[in-house]
Design an enzyme around this catalytic site. Structure first.
Site, short mmCIF file in Angstrom:
data_model
loop_
_atom_site.label_atom_id
_atom_site.label_comp_id
_atom_site.label_asym_id
_atom_site.label_seq_id
_atom_site.Cartn_x
_atom_site.Cartn_y
_atom_site.Cartn_z
N GLU A 1 -12.41 -19.18 40.50
CA GLU A 1 -12.58 -18.57 39.19
C GLU A 1 -13.95 -18.85 38.61
OE1 GLU A 1 -12.33 -18.08 34.78
OE2 GLU A 1 -12.83 -19.88 35.95
N GLU A 2 -14.47 -20.04 38.85
CA GLU A 2 -15.75 -20.41 38.27
C GLU A 2 -16.94 -19.74 38.95
OE1 GLU A 2 -15.86 -21.73 35.55
OE2 GLU A 2 -14.24 -23.18 35.24
N ASP B 1 -10.26 -24.80 40.48
CA ASP B 1 -11.67 -25.16 40.66
C ASP B 1 -12.32 -25.48 39.33
OD1 ASP B 1 -11.41 -22.38 40.02
OD2 ASP B 1 -13.50 -22.07 40.58
N HIS C 1 -6.56 -21.71 37.44
CA HIS C 1 -7.51 -22.00 38.52
C HIS C 1 -7.69 -23.50 38.65
CE1 HIS C 1 -11.05 -22.94 35.88
NE2 HIS C 1 -10.45 -22.10 35.05
N HIS D 1 -16.80 -27.28 30.26
CA HIS D 1 -18.04 -27.00 30.98
C HIS D 1 -19.18 -27.93 30.56
CE1 HIS D 1 -17.23 -22.72 32.72
NE2 HIS D 1 -16.14 -23.44 32.69
#
Length: 857
Positions: free
Chosen positions: A566-567, A503, A501, A828
């Site tokens: 995805e996030e 994003d 992903h 994150h």
């Protein structure tokens, strides 16, 4: 938002552009074609002539006349010392006497249209011609000459004035259109219809309009019908290139307006198509070949790099989007591109731009590389011609000499993250990728997410993949689909799907040591949002495929499926995959790289993920927010109901109270107990802690939110809460969702409250457990051990990747999960990072894995 499209690094130094040795002027005429030998420079012009320039003095030596149209192509045959030139006919000149030898009419004569391209095979003594009518024609000088008539018969048909020797122009046959009379005269076309046409002024140099009065050629020939392939392309045949005449015989390539490059084998009397490449970036206007590689210059400003041995696209160079590439030349491994904006650029063997300069005030139409003179150490020059009436002669240096000179002066080029060598492309691409803030969960970054998808598609395309963007619905970010095609062999190729992903989550500046969207190197790590989750692994896997392609060692098809949601729940992902399954094709295995090691020192392979159920609760009254000093104790408060409801979900020992929640949890095996014991020693954490994180289900209450001003005197009229369940093998996802709903609704009824409850299951993902016994897992485990020198640890993750179990079920194959980052990578979190060693070795592991599985399905 404008972003740099090209993956190729700009490695130009502050040094000036190549030295302009000399400038030659073609007055009132564009320079459409160029050729050179040891003595002369030949320029074919729009004014129907060929100027012959002395290489040593740069003075006009001769002007060769005889064409009745623009001279579109020149081809020098060094073995014969001949020069071929084409317009609507083909002329052959002696470069020693500068006299015409042959005039060759194409088959169908004027019906062939303009003759755009030429290539000479010395081995076959054959000239091949690419035509406007899409045909491919050729003339073989080893066969008996196919004469269109003897000179005596031609001369007998001429007027008997006896004063004039027939010239090339007089031997030409009348063209039905260009040699026609006005319609009212009702006369058939003949050569005299053009007699009144004034000659364009200014042949030769400004100082001289003199030329050679061309005499009659030795022979007048025609191309027989047997030497024609009609509809060789579905467009004009603009360019041709002879491939190295190796042990596979004589082959050449043609490029056309139909956006294709075709390879032709000439080992039989009629050329046969060996392969067809589709370029998909406008007409192919220029071709050059070097060894086993073809470079195709396209109308849209792209150069497609094609490998002859594997019949694959290995790279795409974006020169300048939307600006046609008209001509190309090569010196060693350096490629020179000439574009419609007058710019010339030089590209290294690693596809980096090493020089660029404005060569012409108009369109750069033609180019050729030649030695400056007959001396071995005279050096080389690039000759370019444009529609600005100029021919420019530039001093250029072969790549080996240039690099040696750079080393001698200490002129070391560095990229923006400070590393050199094989990893430059990977780090340069990653720096570009990181600079795009593709935060999917915040609407203000929606355009950045789209730009990230566009950039990634171009990046993968330049690295050698066929690419496409797949829309996922209004307001959602597109998927990037890209396929690196492996070598064509006798056995079917395995097809591996790589999921990732592009994003990222948001990156507030608090806690960051450096700008989160600028790739920054410190102490062996690279910092930036998404560098470990998941942009770094995507670029590493892409560069692994590109390196295998460049070495002709990619023997599998590697399909990239990279999403941008995805996030925030992978919105639209399943629907798009299902609707594009035919486009994606059959898949034999799935590869993922979207997690980290369990520690910082020992490589790992992830073989399990927990599933997840995200649920939102809302309890509301039929009243607005109230003052607690007035209504406190008199109403049923939503907050009290919410607290009591959440308390029914879990007890004081952290045991989930949903009925049947643990019924299908798979018991721990003795092998797992031994694995957790080993991992406990590595991590210095209790085995029970690892087990609870990875293989036991759990419930988490994330937040409680209230309506109103949020001060201590307000009774909120609405209360919201978010919770999640993590599920493990062999819990059934659908059963858990139903049980959760029923438990919440029954528990709320028991409260006998006047308020209302809403339960919304927002997102679910199933658990995933890989197969440790199949050959795909063993091939990956072997690749990790070979690269790192130690057996990888087998670990599981407490988090979820919704797309992994879905893709397994959709394509009916196993998934593999290769974590690249370390446990300290801060995914994150502020200062997200990845070790350069992990990134480099992760790329190498993927290369080994793809090599290990080649030929195994």
């Amino acid at each position: 938002m404008s972003r740099t499209a090209s993956l190729s690094r700009d490695l130009q130094s502050d040094a000036p552009s190549p030295l302009l040795i000399h400038s030659l002027r073609e007055s009132h005429s564009s320079v459409l074609s160029l050729a050179a030998n040891d003595t002369f420079i030949f320029s074919g012009n729009q004014n129907q002539d060929i100027s012959v320039w002395d290489k040593s003095t740069f003075q006009l030596k001769h002007t060769l006349r005889g064409h009745t149209g623009s001279v579109l192509a020149l081809e020098y045959a060094s073995d014969k010392k001949w020069l071929f030139s084409s317009s609507g006919i083909l002329l052959v000149w002696s470069t020693e006497t500068l006299q015409p030898l042959y005039v060759i009419d194409p088959y169908l004569e004027n019906g062939a249209g303009d003759l755009f391209s030429l290539v000479w095979s010395s081995a076959l003594q054959t000239i091949y011609v690419g035509c406007q009518n899409t045909s491919l024609q050729w003339y073989n000088f080893q066969e008996p000459l196919a004469r269109s008539g003897s000179l005596s018969s031609i001369e007998s048909e001429l007027p008997a004035s006896g004063a004039q020797t027939p010239t090339l122009a007089s031997l030409r046959k009348a063209h039905k259109f260009f040699d026609s009379y006005p319609q009212y005269e009702r006369r058939p076309a003949d050569l005299h219809a053009k007699n009144g046409t004034p000659k364009l002024p200014g042949r030769g140099s400004p100082e001289s309009d003199g030329g050679v009065d061309t005499t009659t050629p030795r022979e007048c020939l025609n191309i027989p019908a047997t030497n024609v392939i009609d509809s060789a392309h579905y467009g004009y045949v603009y360019c041709m290139a002879l491939l190295s005449e190796s042990n596979r015989g004589v082959q050449f390539a043609t490029g056309s307006g139909d956006e294709t490059v075709k390879l032709w084998d000439c080992n039989s009397q009629v050329p046969e198509i060996v392969h067809e490449f589709t370029c998909n970036h406008g007409a192919v206007l220029a071709l050059v070949a070097k060894g086993e590689t073809i470079y195709a210059g396209c109308q849209d400003g792209y150069v497609k790099v094609l490998d002859l041995e594997t019949k694959t696209l290995v790279r795409t160079i974006i020169v300048q989007e939307g600006i046609d590439i008209i001509s190309m030349s090569m010196l060693g491994s350096d490629l020179y591109t000439c574009s419609a904006n007058g710019w010339v650029k030089s590209w290294s063997a690693s596809f980096d731009c090493v020089a660029s300069w404005k060569a012409h005030q108009g369109i750069a139409l033609s180019s050729v590389i030649t030695k400056r003179n007959t001396s071995d150490d005279s050096g080389f020059c690039l000759i370019t011609g444009g529609n600005d009436e100029h021919i420019k002669v530039w001093e250029v240096t072969p790549p080996k000499l240039r690099l040696a000179a750079s080393a001698d002066t200490g002129d070391q080029q560095s990229n923006n993250v400070g590393f050199h060598g094989d990893s430059d492309t990977m780090l340069y691409a990653l720096s570009k990728f990181i600079s795009i803030p593709s935060v999917s969960c915040e609407p203000r970054y929606r355009e950045d997410c789209r730009q990230a998808a566009v950039w990634l598609r171009k990046c993968l395309g330049q690295l050698g993949a066929r690419t496409k963007l797949l829309p996922t619905g209004e307001g959602n970010n597109p998927l990037v689909l890209a396929t690196f095609e492996g070598s064509i062999g006798e056995k079917p190729k395995p097809r591996v799907l790589f999921y990732g992903h592009y994003d990222v989550i948001s990156a507030p500046s608090e806690g960051w040591t450096s700008d989160p969207f600028v790739l920054t190197g410190r102490n062996g790590h690279y910092y930036g949002r998404g560098v470990t989750d998941n942009k770094g692994p995507i670029i590493a896997v892409a560069c692994a495929a590109a390196d295998l392609l460049s070495r002709r060692a990619l023997e599998v098809d590697l399909v990239f499926l990279i999403e941008g949601e995805e996030e925030c729940g992978s919105k639209g992902f399943k629907e798009v995959v299902q609707s594009n399954k035919d486009l994606i094709g059959n898949i034999d295995a799935i590869l993922v790289s979207n997690s980290t090691w369990i520690a910082d020192d020992t490589p790992c392979i992830t073989y399990g993920l927990r599933g997840v159920v995200h649920c939102a609760l809302e309890i509301s009254s039929d009243r607005p927010d109230l003052h607690s000093g007035i209504e406190g104790g008199a109403v049923a408060e939503p907050m009290v109901d919410m607290v009591r409801l959440l308390a029914t979900l879990i007890d004081g020992n952290r045991v989930v109270q949903i009925p049947g929640f643990y019924d299908r949890v798979r018991p721990q095996t003795e092998g797992e107990k031994q694995l957790y014991k080993l991992l406990s020693e590595v991590t210095q954490k209790p085995a029970s802690l690892l087990s609870s994180r990875w293989r036991e289900p759990s419930l988490t209450i994330h937040n409680i939110e209230i309506s109103g001003p949020k001060n201590a005197s307000v009774i909120p009229g609405t209360v919201n809460a978010h919770l999640s369940l993590r599920i493990v093998p062999d819990q059934d996802l659908d059963t858990i969702v139903v049980s959760l709903r029923e438990h919440l609704q029954k528990s709320f009824l028991h409260l006998q409250s006047q308020n209302k409850l809403q339960v919304n299951v927002e997102h679910t993902a199933d658990w995933w457990l890989g197969s440790l016994d199949d050959h795909w897992f063993k091939a990956l485990e072997s690749a990790v051990q070979e690269e790192w020198g130690v057996a990888p640890l087998r670990i599981r993750e407490g988090g979820s990747i919704p797309s992994v179990p879905y893709l397994e079920k959709e394509f009916g194959c196993h998934a593999l999960h290769l974590p690249m980052g370390q446990s300290s990578d801060q995914a994150h979190l502020p200062d997200e990072r990845i070790s350069f060693a992990n990134l480099r070795k992760g790329k190498a592991v993927v290369e080994r894995f793809l090599s290990n599985i080649a030929g195994k399905i």
